[in-house]
Write a protein that holds these residues in place. Structure first.
Motif, PDB file in Angstrom:
ATOM      1  N   LEU A 254       0.818  -1.209   0.000  1.00 16.57           N
ATOM      2  CA  LEU A 254       0.000   0.000   0.000  1.00 16.57           C
ATOM      3  C   LEU A 254       0.853   1.260   0.000  1.00 16.57           C
ATOM      4  O   LEU A 254       0.469   2.275  -0.590  1.00 16.57           O
ATOM      5  N   ALA A 255       1.999   1.204   0.641  1.00 19.74           N
ATOM      6  CA  ALA A 255       2.906   2.358   0.616  1.00 19.74           C
ATOM      7  C   ALA A 255       3.424   2.604  -0.801  1.00 19.74           C
ATOM      8  O   ALA A 255       3.509   3.751  -1.250  1.00 19.74           O
ATOM      9  N   VAL A 256       3.766   1.539  -1.516  1.00 17.90           N
ATOM     10  CA  VAL A 256       4.220   1.696  -2.900  1.00 17.90           C
ATOM     11  C   VAL A 256       3.089   2.255  -3.764  1.00 17.90           C
ATOM     12  O   VAL A 256       3.299   3.140  -4.604  1.00 17.90           O
ATOM     13  N   CYS A 257       1.857   1.740  -3.553  1.00 17.75           N
ATOM     14  CA  CYS A 257       0.702   2.262  -4.301  1.00 17.75           C
ATOM     15  C   CYS A 257       0.535   3.752  -4.067  1.00 17.75           C
ATOM     16  O   CYS A 257       0.272   4.519  -4.992  1.00 17.75           O
ATOM     17  N   SER A 258       0.668   4.175  -2.804  1.00 22.67           N
ATOM     18  CA  SER A 258       0.430   5.563  -2.445  1.00 22.67           C
ATOM     19  C   SER A 258       1.538   6.482  -2.926  1.00 22.67           C
ATOM     20  O   SER A 258       1.274   7.592  -3.401  1.00 22.67           O
ATOM     21  N   LEU A 259       2.788   6.022  -2.831  1.00 22.51           N
ATOM     22  CA  LEU A 259       3.930   6.894  -3.080  1.00 22.51           C
ATOM     23  C   LEU A 259       4.521   6.737  -4.476  1.00 22.51           C
ATOM     24  O   LEU A 259       5.303   7.581  -4.914  1.00 22.51           O
ATOM     25  N   GLY A 260       4.189   5.644  -5.153  1.00 17.79           N
ATOM     26  CA  GLY A 260       4.588   5.504  -6.545  1.00 17.79           C
ATOM     27  C   GLY A 260       5.975   4.964  -6.789  1.00 17.79           C
ATOM     28  O   GLY A 260       6.408   4.899  -7.934  1.00 17.79           O
ATOM     29  N   SER A 261       6.690   4.578  -5.748  1.00 11.44           N
ATOM     30  CA  SER A 261       8.020   4.006  -5.967  1.00 11.44           C
ATOM     31  C   SER A 261       8.447   3.183  -4.760  1.00 11.44           C
ATOM     32  O   SER A 261       8.005   3.446  -3.630  1.00 11.44           O
ATOM     33  N   TYR A 262       9.313   2.198  -5.016  1.00 13.12           N
ATOM     34  CA  TYR A 262       9.862   1.384  -3.932  1.00 13.12           C
ATOM     35  C   TYR A 262      10.733   2.239  -3.018  1.00 13.12           C
ATOM     36  O   TYR A 262      10.732   2.070  -1.796  1.00 13.12           O
ATOM     37  N   THR A 263      11.483   3.162  -3.607  1.00 12.25           N
ATOM     38  CA  THR A 263      12.408   3.977  -2.817  1.00 12.25           C
ATOM     39  C   THR A 263      11.662   4.844  -1.813  1.00 12.25           C
ATOM     40  O   THR A 263      12.014   4.895  -0.627  1.00 12.25           O
ATOM     41  N   ARG A 264      10.624   5.534  -2.294  1.00 11.50           N
ATOM     42  CA  ARG A 264       9.870   6.399  -1.389  1.00 11.50           C
ATOM     43  C   ARG A 264       9.115   5.585  -0.341  1.00 11.50           C
ATOM     44  O   ARG A 264       8.969   6.004   0.815  1.00 11.50           O
ATOM     45  N   ALA A 265       8.626   4.398  -0.727  1.00 12.03           N
ATOM     46  CA  ALA A 265       7.930   3.545   0.236  1.00 12.03           C
ATOM     47  C   ALA A 265       8.889   3.068   1.324  1.00 12.03           C
ATOM     48  O   ALA A 265       8.536   3.033   2.509  1.00 12.03           O
ATOM     49  N   ALA A 266      10.115   2.727   0.934  1.00 10.01           N
ATOM     50  CA  ALA A 266      11.111   2.287   1.913  1.00 10.01           C
ATOM     51  C   ALA A 266      11.425   3.406   2.899  1.00 10.01           C
ATOM     52  O   ALA A 266      11.523   3.178   4.111  1.00 10.01           O
TER      53      ALA A 266
ATOM     54  N   LEU B  90       1.547  -7.651  -9.528  1.00 11.69           N
ATOM     55  CA  LEU B  90       0.805  -6.521  -8.987  1.00 11.69           C
ATOM     56  C   LEU B  90       1.255  -5.197  -9.600  1.00 11.69           C
ATOM     57  O   LEU B  90       0.477  -4.238  -9.626  1.00 11.69           O
ATOM     58  N   PHE B  91       2.503  -5.130 -10.059  1.00  8.91           N
ATOM     59  CA  PHE B  91       3.036  -3.923 -10.690  1.00  8.91           C
ATOM     60  C   PHE B  91       3.653  -4.296 -12.026  1.00  8.91           C
ATOM     61  O   PHE B  91       4.089  -5.433 -12.254  1.00  8.91           O
ATOM     62  N   GLU B  92       3.709  -3.315 -12.917  1.00  8.75           N
ATOM     63  CA  GLU B  92       4.424  -3.462 -14.178  1.00  8.75           C
ATOM     64  C   GLU B  92       5.130  -2.152 -14.471  1.00  8.75           C
ATOM     65  O   GLU B  92       4.715  -1.090 -13.999  1.00  8.75           O
ATOM     66  N   ARG B  93       6.194  -2.235 -15.231  1.00  9.68           N
ATOM     67  CA  ARG B  93       6.952  -1.032 -15.564  1.00  9.68           C
ATOM     68  C   ARG B  93       6.656  -0.601 -16.985  1.00  9.68           C
ATOM     69  O   ARG B  93       6.510  -1.414 -17.892  1.00  9.68           O
TER      70      ARG B  93
ATOM     71  N   ARG C 187       3.528   1.111 -12.631  1.00  9.77           N
ATOM     72  CA  ARG C 187       2.088   1.249 -12.457  1.00  9.77           C
ATOM     73  C   ARG C 187       1.489  -0.085 -12.047  1.00  9.77           C
ATOM     74  O   ARG C 187       2.076  -1.150 -12.250  1.00  9.77           O
ATOM     75  N   LEU C 188       0.316  -0.001 -11.461  1.00 10.15           N
ATOM     76  CA  LEU C 188      -0.398  -1.196 -11.034  1.00 10.15           C
ATOM     77  C   LEU C 188      -0.946  -1.944 -12.239  1.00 10.15           C
ATOM     78  O   LEU C 188      -1.415  -1.341 -13.211  1.00 10.15           O
ATOM     79  N   THR C 189      -0.900  -3.266 -12.175  1.00  8.55           N
ATOM     80  CA  THR C 189      -1.608  -4.093 -13.139  1.00  8.55           C
ATOM     81  C   THR C 189      -3.100  -4.065 -12.776  1.00  8.55           C
ATOM     82  O   THR C 189      -3.476  -3.611 -11.687  1.00  8.55           O
ATOM     83  N   PRO C 190      -3.973  -4.553 -13.650  1.00 12.17           N
ATOM     84  CA  PRO C 190      -5.384  -4.658 -13.262  1.00 12.17           C
ATOM     85  C   PRO C 190      -5.575  -5.453 -11.970  1.00 12.17           C
ATOM     86  O   PRO C 190      -6.395  -5.084 -11.123  1.00 12.17           O
ATOM     87  N   ALA C 191      -4.820  -6.529 -11.815  1.00  8.94           N
ATOM     88  CA  ALA C 191      -4.894  -7.301 -10.570  1.00  8.94           C
ATOM     89  C   ALA C 191      -4.398  -6.462  -9.393  1.00  8.94           C
ATOM     90  O   ALA C 191      -4.951  -6.527  -8.287  1.00  8.94           O
ATOM     91  N   GLY C 192      -3.353  -5.671  -9.632  1.00 12.35           N
ATOM     92  CA  GLY C 192      -2.831  -4.808  -8.576  1.00 12.35           C
ATOM     93  C   GLY C 192      -3.836  -3.750  -8.158  1.00 12.35           C
ATOM     94  O   GLY C 192      -3.941  -3.417  -6.967  1.00 12.35           O
ATOM     95  N   GLU C 193      -4.599  -3.203  -9.126  1.00 12.95           N
ATOM     96  CA  GLU C 193      -5.625  -2.205  -8.801  1.00 12.95           C
ATOM     97  C   GLU C 193      -6.702  -2.814  -7.912  1.00 12.95           C
ATOM     98  O   GLU C 193      -7.167  -2.191  -6.951  1.00 12.95           O
ATOM     99  N   LEU C 194      -7.100  -4.045  -8.229  1.00 12.14           N
ATOM    100  CA  LEU C 194      -8.095  -4.721  -7.401  1.00 12.14           C
ATOM    101  C   LEU C 194      -7.542  -4.986  -6.000  1.00 12.14           C
ATOM    102  O   LEU C 194      -8.227  -4.762  -4.990  1.00 12.14           O
ATOM    103  N   ALA C 195      -6.293  -5.448  -5.949  1.00 17.54           N
ATOM    104  CA  ALA C 195      -5.678  -5.707  -4.646  1.00 17.54           C
ATOM    105  C   ALA C 195      -5.574  -4.432  -3.820  1.00 17.54           C
ATOM    106  O   ALA C 195      -5.803  -4.441  -2.608  1.00 17.54           O
ATOM    107  N   GLN C 196      -5.240  -3.328  -4.468  1.00 14.61           N
ATOM    108  CA  GLN C 196      -5.150  -2.055  -3.738  1.00 14.61           C
ATOM    109  C   GLN C 196      -6.493  -1.688  -3.124  1.00 14.61           C
ATOM    110  O   GLN C 196      -6.565  -1.291  -1.956  1.00 14.61           O
ATOM    111  N   ARG C 197      -7.571  -1.803  -3.902  1.00 11.31           N
ATOM    112  CA  ARG C 197      -8.895  -1.452  -3.368  1.00 11.31           C
ATOM    113  C   ARG C 197      -9.258  -2.329  -2.176  1.00 11.31           C
ATOM    114  O   ARG C 197      -9.696  -1.834  -1.129  1.00 11.31           O
TER     115      ARG C 197
END
Length: 299
Positions: free
Chosen positions: A10-22, A47-50, A56-66
């Motif tokens: 969820l931190a990666v979803c919110s912040l948009g990067s692994y670095t910022r989430a860490a 869950l993510f793709e580049r 960005r989130l994959t469709p499965a990742g978007e569902l998991a985030q919700r």
């Protein structure tokens, strides 16, 4: 307790990067990467793709985030509930959001009912437009919102609180036979984002009319100010009847709703879809509706 790997996701979803989430979670980037891989292995999908440098989130990742955001918000509610129970058996605070008309004209009746019956612990009420309140629900800052405007039914469960008449009012004058007869007046409207304005725009649009077709447009964020402007000038506004009952009774304002614009609209209680508190929140809205409409009819 929410799994630490879910918190990383969820931190990666919110912040948009692994670095910022860490940095946010005070752990290393390799740890974040490991947590995401573990979740992907558990769920059996990416869950993510580049896309170039962007992630960005994959469709499965978007569902998991919700779904996982709802779980995270529910954990916060549970934590507050358990803390309240530990404190001499007190019930948790209901964090309630209301749009402006509901806050000014229905919420006082509901809060008085709560006080009399003692059926709910404490209530902390926040006022905002529908967009602001749905964002607050998503962020876990509210448990329940009472709204006038439209909302995404794939994200929120809902129960009707009341059904209200939506009318046109002016200072005085002959009741118009059609919408066209109102267009030579200034129109006073709520600010963009308000449920009242959204409903008006849809209603006018169904008659191929826009806000710009009126003689002038005044945007105001305060219902009392809107009523005062209409009372003092040759303007018209569209508003819920409950907000102008006193002015209609005194003759300060008159109902000038054209027959082809008669409308009733639901005020609705909404909460996060899939919440473990959903049944409790639905029962609460039903209880409030029965208090507002004791004879069984909605509105």
């Amino acid at each position: 307790m929410l799994d630490y790997r879910v918190r990383s996701f969820l931190a990666v979803c919110s912040l948009g990067s692994y670095t910022r989430a860490a940095a946010e979670l005070h752990i290393t980037q390799p740890a974040i990467t490991q947590h995401i891989r573990a979740l992907e292995a558990h769920y059996g999908c990416a869950l993510f793709e580049r896309s170039g440098r962007a992630m960005r989130l994959t469709p499965a990742g978007e569902l998991a985030q919700r779904r996982l955001t709802v779980a995270a918000n529910d954990e916060g509610r549970l934590r507050r509930e358990l803390a309240a129970r530990a404190d001499e058996g007190e019930r948790r605070t209901l964090r309630l959001g209301c749009t402006r008309t509901i806050a000014d004209y229905l919420a006082p009746r509901l809060l008085a009912h709560i006080t009399r019956t003692g059926g709910q612990g404490s209530v902390a009420m926040r006022v905002g437009n529908t967009a602001e309140l749905t964002a607050a629900l998503d962020a876990g800052a509210l448990d329940l919102a009472l709204v006038e405007g439209s909302f995404d039914r794939s994200r929120f469960d809902a129960e009707v609180l009341s059904r209200e008449s939506y009318i046109a009012v002016a200072r005085a004058g002959v009741r118009p036979a059609a919408l066209d007869e109102l267009l030579d007046r200034e129109l006073v409207v709520r600010e963009e984002g308000s449920g009242t304005r959204e409903i008006l725009e849809r209603l006018l649009g169904s008659h191929d009319v826009s806000l710009g077709d009126f003689a002038g447009l005044i945007e105001l964020g305060s219902i009392p100010v809107i009523k005062a402007v209409v009372e003092e000038g040759d303007a018209v506004t569209f508003i819920y009847r409950i907000a102008v009952e006193n002015e209609l009774a005194s003759g300060a304002l008159v109902d000038v709703t054209p027959p082809d614009l008669a409308l009733e609209h639901d005020f609705t209680g909404i909460w996060e879809r899939g919440s473990i508190y959903g049944d409790e929140l639905r029962a609460l809205v039903v209880q409030w509706r029965e208090h507002l409409c004791p004879h069984g009819a909605v509105g």
